[in-house]
Scaffold this motif. Sequence first.
Motif, PDB file in Angstrom:
ATOM      1  N   SER A 190      21.230  23.428  -7.407  1.00  0.00           N
ATOM      2  CA  SER A 190      20.070  23.406  -6.524  1.00  0.00           C
ATOM      3  C   SER A 190      19.605  21.976  -6.280  1.00  0.00           C
ATOM      4  O   SER A 190      19.696  21.131  -7.173  1.00  0.00           O
ATOM      5  CB  SER A 190      18.923  24.212  -7.141  1.00  0.00           C
ATOM      6  OG  SER A 190      19.313  25.558  -7.348  1.00  0.00           O
ATOM      7  N   PRO A 191      19.111  21.674  -5.071  1.00  0.00           N
ATOM      8  CA  PRO A 191      18.625  20.320  -4.795  1.00  0.00           C
ATOM      9  C   PRO A 191      17.338  20.011  -5.548  1.00  0.00           C
ATOM     10  O   PRO A 191      16.541  20.908  -5.839  1.00  0.00           O
ATOM     11  CB  PRO A 191      18.397  20.339  -3.281  1.00  0.00           C
ATOM     12  CG  PRO A 191      18.188  21.781  -2.934  1.00  0.00           C
ATOM     13  CD  PRO A 191      19.028  22.554  -3.894  1.00  0.00           C
ATOM     14  N   ALA A 192      17.158  18.740  -5.866  1.00  0.00           N
ATOM     15  CA  ALA A 192      15.933  18.285  -6.511  1.00  0.00           C
ATOM     16  C   ALA A 192      15.443  17.063  -5.759  1.00  0.00           C
ATOM     17  O   ALA A 192      16.233  16.306  -5.188  1.00  0.00           O
ATOM     18  CB  ALA A 192      16.187  17.940  -7.975  1.00  0.00           C
ATOM     19  N   GLY A 193      14.138  16.855  -5.752  1.00  0.00           N
ATOM     20  CA  GLY A 193      13.602  15.713  -5.033  1.00  0.00           C
ATOM     21  C   GLY A 193      12.198  15.359  -5.479  1.00  0.00           C
ATOM     22  O   GLY A 193      11.552  16.104  -6.229  1.00  0.00           O
ATOM     23  N   ASP A 194      11.758  14.224  -5.012  1.00  0.00           N
ATOM     24  CA  ASP A 194      10.394  13.775  -5.272  1.00  0.00           C
ATOM     25  C   ASP A 194       9.909  13.077  -4.016  1.00  0.00           C
ATOM     26  O   ASP A 194      10.483  12.065  -3.597  1.00  0.00           O
ATOM     27  CB  ASP A 194      10.346  12.818  -6.459  1.00  0.00           C
ATOM     28  CG  ASP A 194       8.940  12.260  -6.682  1.00  0.00           C
ATOM     29  OD1 ASP A 194       7.994  13.059  -6.714  1.00  0.00           O
ATOM     30  OD2 ASP A 194       8.804  11.022  -6.787  1.00  0.00           O
ATOM     31  N   SER A 195       8.884  13.591  -3.386  1.00  0.00           N
ATOM     32  CA  SER A 195       8.342  12.994  -2.174  1.00  0.00           C
ATOM     33  C   SER A 195       6.836  12.884  -2.281  1.00  0.00           C
ATOM     34  O   SER A 195       6.181  13.681  -2.961  1.00  0.00           O
ATOM     35  CB  SER A 195       8.731  13.824  -0.945  1.00  0.00           C
ATOM     36  OG  SER A 195       8.214  15.138  -1.050  1.00  0.00           O
ATOM     37  N   GLY A 196       6.294  11.895  -1.608  1.00  0.00           N
ATOM     38  CA  GLY A 196       4.855  11.686  -1.640  1.00  0.00           C
ATOM     39  C   GLY A 196       4.503  10.357  -1.024  1.00  0.00           C
ATOM     40  O   GLY A 196       5.348   9.678  -0.431  1.00  0.00           O
ATOM     41  N   ASN A 197       3.261   9.974  -1.145  1.00  0.00           N
ATOM     42  CA  ASN A 197       2.793   8.667  -0.692  1.00  0.00           C
ATOM     43  C   ASN A 197       2.682   7.754  -1.905  1.00  0.00           C
ATOM     44  O   ASN A 197       1.801   7.924  -2.746  1.00  0.00           O
ATOM     45  CB  ASN A 197       1.448   8.800   0.024  1.00  0.00           C
ATOM     46  CG  ASN A 197       1.565   9.544   1.341  1.00  0.00           C
ATOM     47  OD1 ASN A 197       2.410   9.208   2.161  1.00  0.00           O
ATOM     48  ND2 ASN A 197       0.732  10.557   1.539  1.00  0.00           N
ATOM     49  N   TYR A 198       3.615   6.819  -2.013  1.00  0.00           N
ATOM     50  CA  TYR A 198       3.694   5.941  -3.173  1.00  0.00           C
ATOM     51  C   TYR A 198       3.677   4.485  -2.734  1.00  0.00           C
ATOM     52  O   TYR A 198       4.039   4.143  -1.600  1.00  0.00           O
ATOM     53  CB  TYR A 198       4.975   6.201  -3.962  1.00  0.00           C
ATOM     54  CG  TYR A 198       5.155   7.643  -4.398  1.00  0.00           C
ATOM     55  CD1 TYR A 198       4.262   8.241  -5.287  1.00  0.00           C
ATOM     56  CD2 TYR A 198       6.224   8.392  -3.930  1.00  0.00           C
ATOM     57  CE1 TYR A 198       4.440   9.557  -5.692  1.00  0.00           C
ATOM     58  CE2 TYR A 198       6.408   9.702  -4.326  1.00  0.00           C
ATOM     59  CZ  TYR A 198       5.513  10.283  -5.207  1.00  0.00           C
ATOM     60  OH  TYR A 198       5.688  11.581  -5.604  1.00  0.00           O
ATOM     61  N   THR A 199       3.317   3.613  -3.657  1.00  0.00           N
ATOM     62  CA  THR A 199       3.283   2.178  -3.363  1.00  0.00           C
ATOM     63  C   THR A 199       4.614   1.518  -3.675  1.00  0.00           C
ATOM     64  O   THR A 199       5.165   0.795  -2.847  1.00  0.00           O
ATOM     65  CB  THR A 199       2.169   1.479  -4.156  1.00  0.00           C
ATOM     66  OG1 THR A 199       0.904   2.041  -3.792  1.00  0.00           O
ATOM     67  CG2 THR A 199       2.159  -0.032  -3.856  1.00  0.00           C
TER      68      THR A 199
ATOM     69  N   GLY B 103       0.855  -1.183   0.000  1.00  0.00           N
ATOM     70  CA  GLY B 103       0.000   0.000   0.000  1.00  0.00           C
ATOM     71  C   GLY B 103       0.884   1.223   0.000  1.00  0.00           C
ATOM     72  O   GLY B 103       2.107   1.124   0.062  1.00  0.00           O
ATOM     73  N   THR B 104       0.260   2.403  -0.051  1.00  0.00           N
ATOM     74  CA  THR B 104       1.061   3.618  -0.127  1.00  0.00           C
ATOM     75  C   THR B 104       1.786   3.878   1.195  1.00  0.00           C
ATOM     76  O   THR B 104       1.309   3.533   2.275  1.00  0.00           O
ATOM     77  CB  THR B 104       0.184   4.828  -0.470  1.00  0.00           C
ATOM     78  OG1 THR B 104      -0.822   4.980   0.520  1.00  0.00           O
ATOM     79  CG2 THR B 104      -0.458   4.655  -1.832  1.00  0.00           C
ATOM     80  N   ALA B 105       2.971   4.484   1.062  1.00  0.00           N
ATOM     81  CA  ALA B 105       3.774   4.882   2.217  1.00  0.00           C
ATOM     82  C   ALA B 105       4.510   6.154   1.856  1.00  0.00           C
ATOM     83  O   ALA B 105       4.819   6.409   0.687  1.00  0.00           O
ATOM     84  CB  ALA B 105       4.758   3.790   2.597  1.00  0.00           C
ATOM     85  N   ALA B 106       4.817   6.960   2.852  1.00  0.00           N
ATOM     86  CA  ALA B 106       5.571   8.193   2.615  1.00  0.00           C
ATOM     87  C   ALA B 106       7.002   7.838   2.239  1.00  0.00           C
ATOM     88  O   ALA B 106       7.691   7.137   2.978  1.00  0.00           O
ATOM     89  CB  ALA B 106       5.558   9.061   3.859  1.00  0.00           C
ATOM     90  N   MET B 107       7.456   8.303   1.081  1.00  0.00           N
ATOM     91  CA  MET B 107       8.821   8.036   0.645  1.00  0.00           C
ATOM     92  C   MET B 107       9.323   9.176  -0.220  1.00  0.00           C
ATOM     93  O   MET B 107       8.536   9.994  -0.721  1.00  0.00           O
ATOM     94  CB  MET B 107       8.922   6.693  -0.087  1.00  0.00           C
ATOM     95  CG  MET B 107       8.152   6.570  -1.365  1.00  0.00           C
ATOM     96  SD  MET B 107       8.421   4.950  -2.190  1.00  0.00           S
ATOM     97  CE  MET B 107       7.137   3.960  -1.433  1.00  0.00           C
ATOM     98  N   SER B 108      10.631   9.227  -0.395  1.00  0.00           N
ATOM     99  CA  SER B 108      11.219  10.297  -1.199  1.00  0.00           C
ATOM    100  C   SER B 108      12.514   9.839  -1.833  1.00  0.00           C
ATOM    101  O   SER B 108      13.116   8.844  -1.412  1.00  0.00           O
ATOM    102  CB  SER B 108      11.479  11.543  -0.340  1.00  0.00           C
ATOM    103  OG  SER B 108      12.505  11.284   0.612  1.00  0.00           O
ATOM    104  N   ALA B 109      12.960  10.598  -2.833  1.00  0.00           N
ATOM    105  CA  ALA B 109      14.263  10.426  -3.481  1.00  0.00           C
ATOM    106  C   ALA B 109      14.818  11.819  -3.713  1.00  0.00           C
ATOM    107  O   ALA B 109      14.081  12.713  -4.165  1.00  0.00           O
ATOM    108  CB  ALA B 109      14.130   9.667  -4.799  1.00  0.00           C
ATOM    109  N   ASN B 110      16.119  12.016  -3.385  1.00  0.00           N
ATOM    110  CA  ASN B 110      16.698  13.360  -3.455  1.00  0.00           C
ATOM    111  C   ASN B 110      18.053  13.324  -4.151  1.00  0.00           C
ATOM    112  O   ASN B 110      18.816  12.362  -3.994  1.00  0.00           O
ATOM    113  CB  ASN B 110      16.871  13.922  -2.043  1.00  0.00           C
ATOM    114  CG  ASN B 110      15.585  13.885  -1.244  1.00  0.00           C
ATOM    115  OD1 ASN B 110      14.647  14.579  -1.572  1.00  0.00           O
ATOM    116  ND2 ASN B 110      15.550  13.054  -0.195  1.00  0.00           N
ATOM    117  N   LEU B 111      18.375  14.389  -4.882  1.00  0.00           N
ATOM    118  CA  LEU B 111      19.636  14.478  -5.616  1.00  0.00           C
ATOM    119  C   LEU B 111      20.050  15.938  -5.737  1.00  0.00           C
ATOM    120  O   LEU B 111      19.248  16.789  -6.149  1.00  0.00           O
ATOM    121  CB  LEU B 111      19.490  13.860  -7.013  1.00  0.00           C
ATOM    122  CG  LEU B 111      20.676  13.960  -7.956  1.00  0.00           C
ATOM    123  CD1 LEU B 111      21.893  13.217  -7.395  1.00  0.00           C
ATOM    124  CD2 LEU B 111      20.308  13.388  -9.336  1.00  0.00           C
ATOM    125  N   THR B 112      21.302  16.218  -5.361  1.00  0.00           N
ATOM    126  CA  THR B 112      21.849  17.569  -5.485  1.00  0.00           C
ATOM    127  C   THR B 112      23.209  17.494  -6.154  1.00  0.00           C
ATOM    128  O   THR B 112      24.048  16.659  -5.769  1.00  0.00           O
ATOM    129  CB  THR B 112      22.014  18.244  -4.109  1.00  0.00           C
ATOM    130  OG1 THR B 112      20.762  18.233  -3.419  1.00  0.00           O
ATOM    131  CG2 THR B 112      22.487  19.674  -4.269  1.00  0.00           C
TER     132      THR B 112
END
Length: 568
Positions: free
Chosen positions: A409-418, A395-404
Amino acid sequence: MKLKQFARRLAALAAAILVAGLLAFFDSPAATAAAGGNAASLAAANIGKSAGTCADNPTYNSLGGSQYEHSCSGGYSGGPEYWCADFAMWVWENSGFYTGGLDAAAASFQTYGFNNGTQHTSTTYNPQPGDAVEYGSIYDSSIHHVGIVTAANSDGSITTANGDWDGTTGTGSMAGFAVSSHVASITISAGQKAVGDEPSSVDPGDGYYIVGYTTPVASGTGNNPPPVPGGNPYSPSTICGSGYGVIDSHSLGNAVIFLLYNSSTGRNCVTTLAGNPTGAAAMSSTLAVQGGPSTSDSGNYTYYAGPVTEPAPNSCVQWGGSYAGSSWTSSWSHCGGGSGAPGPVGSNIYTPVQVCGSGYGVIDSHDLGSATTYLLYNGATGRNCVTTLAHSPSGTAAMSANLTVQGGSPAGDSGNYTYYAGPVTAYATNSCVQWGGSYAGSSWTSSWSHCGTGSPTPSPATGNPYTAGQVCGSGYSVIDTHSLGDATVYLLYNTSTGTNCTTTLAANPSGAVAMNATLAVQGGPSAGNPGNFTYYAGPVREYAPSRCVEWGGSYGSTSWTSGWSHCG
């Protein structure tokens, strides 16, 4: 390695049958092999030393290096790893032996022996100094440890050197064990040194028994097919076809399952070969691509089952087979491009490469417990990519991926994903990156690393206007570094010319300081550039396309020199 075994309570009778099968199958013919005396001496010279400068008890190896192969930097997160195979490979490599096909897995030494015709599984074989000895456990079918024979004693016993021994158990991590272990000398009595024996001096608690001995060779190839099984007129490469090379194998006792790969087509192939065929027997070969197709071939065959093939240039595979009631299936492994990063765990149908796209290969990863964050690189485009994959998504869970990118400038993607967070991509051909991710409250971010070449180099010196690439010139790429505190020594290589280059760069130059850069070619010339410099010493260049080099430098009163390494 003395690791606790997991999920491994097989009956002792079954283990005895497995040992008997190993003895009966693949008793390698005599093969031309180099003498191992130098390897024995080198292994013995490192008794008592730890994994390297990363250890709880920091030491340099006997050649002056800061680790054994990747003992301090080969883990999934770029840190210490289980290093018994690293130690054995380092010994052979620095004794002039061929090490193609070897890696941080103890089982790679058995595969090496099969590939090069020097795997000894006869109970009458007398191990020689320089041989590798592989240990399995009576509780499962894996190979858990490898050591080096350092002496064949007059009383019939043998003495062995064992990397990654006596580490602290219960740390919960590979690194925790690795930094607390050392190279240990263990003597095995004459009556317990045969293949199949369980030496009482090794690890009786975990049921370690001797699977086989492997003799190193002076030259060879990791893709040579193993010797044809006794009585079987076919080899794995004959069955799978031209262009395929053996990359792994698993014994079923009276048969062996082989995994092959064709680098020009990106296809894997699996075949199961009977050891001593006398008539038709039930056998099979299976191959599955993670997140993709699977195929199998089963029936009553005399010589082999398969071949089964699938394209998997950037995906993990699960392979296996069966013979006369004995069966085995691998975990997800061999994840495209030879990456040492683990494949996705559990029920996730995606791989990091599927998320980031074609052309990307995994260059690092970090375990978050219930997920893994991956760093990938595309050499054709110069772009990095980060994604975090759940191990067993339900099921969905809070997770992220980050890269600088350093300086950006930093970039990222966060949300509730499966299944995964990301992909997050950035162009970073000549810059360090900081990457990481999170999953359900657990988060991690790397230091500045992977500075444009896929290698874990430190961030550029903050106050120095020069880079190592600028000093050495166009065409050179950083392949290794060593910190001197207020300066860093860099080793670079130019693949088009076969030339190495060394330079030492001050971190925060404020005036002239005594510094040096040195480079020596094994069996050839050496050079240095000592003096009082503000920004850097060097460049020092030497031609070394097929030779080991010894490199180093100094800054102020601090100096360092590597062991023989980066051998062409």
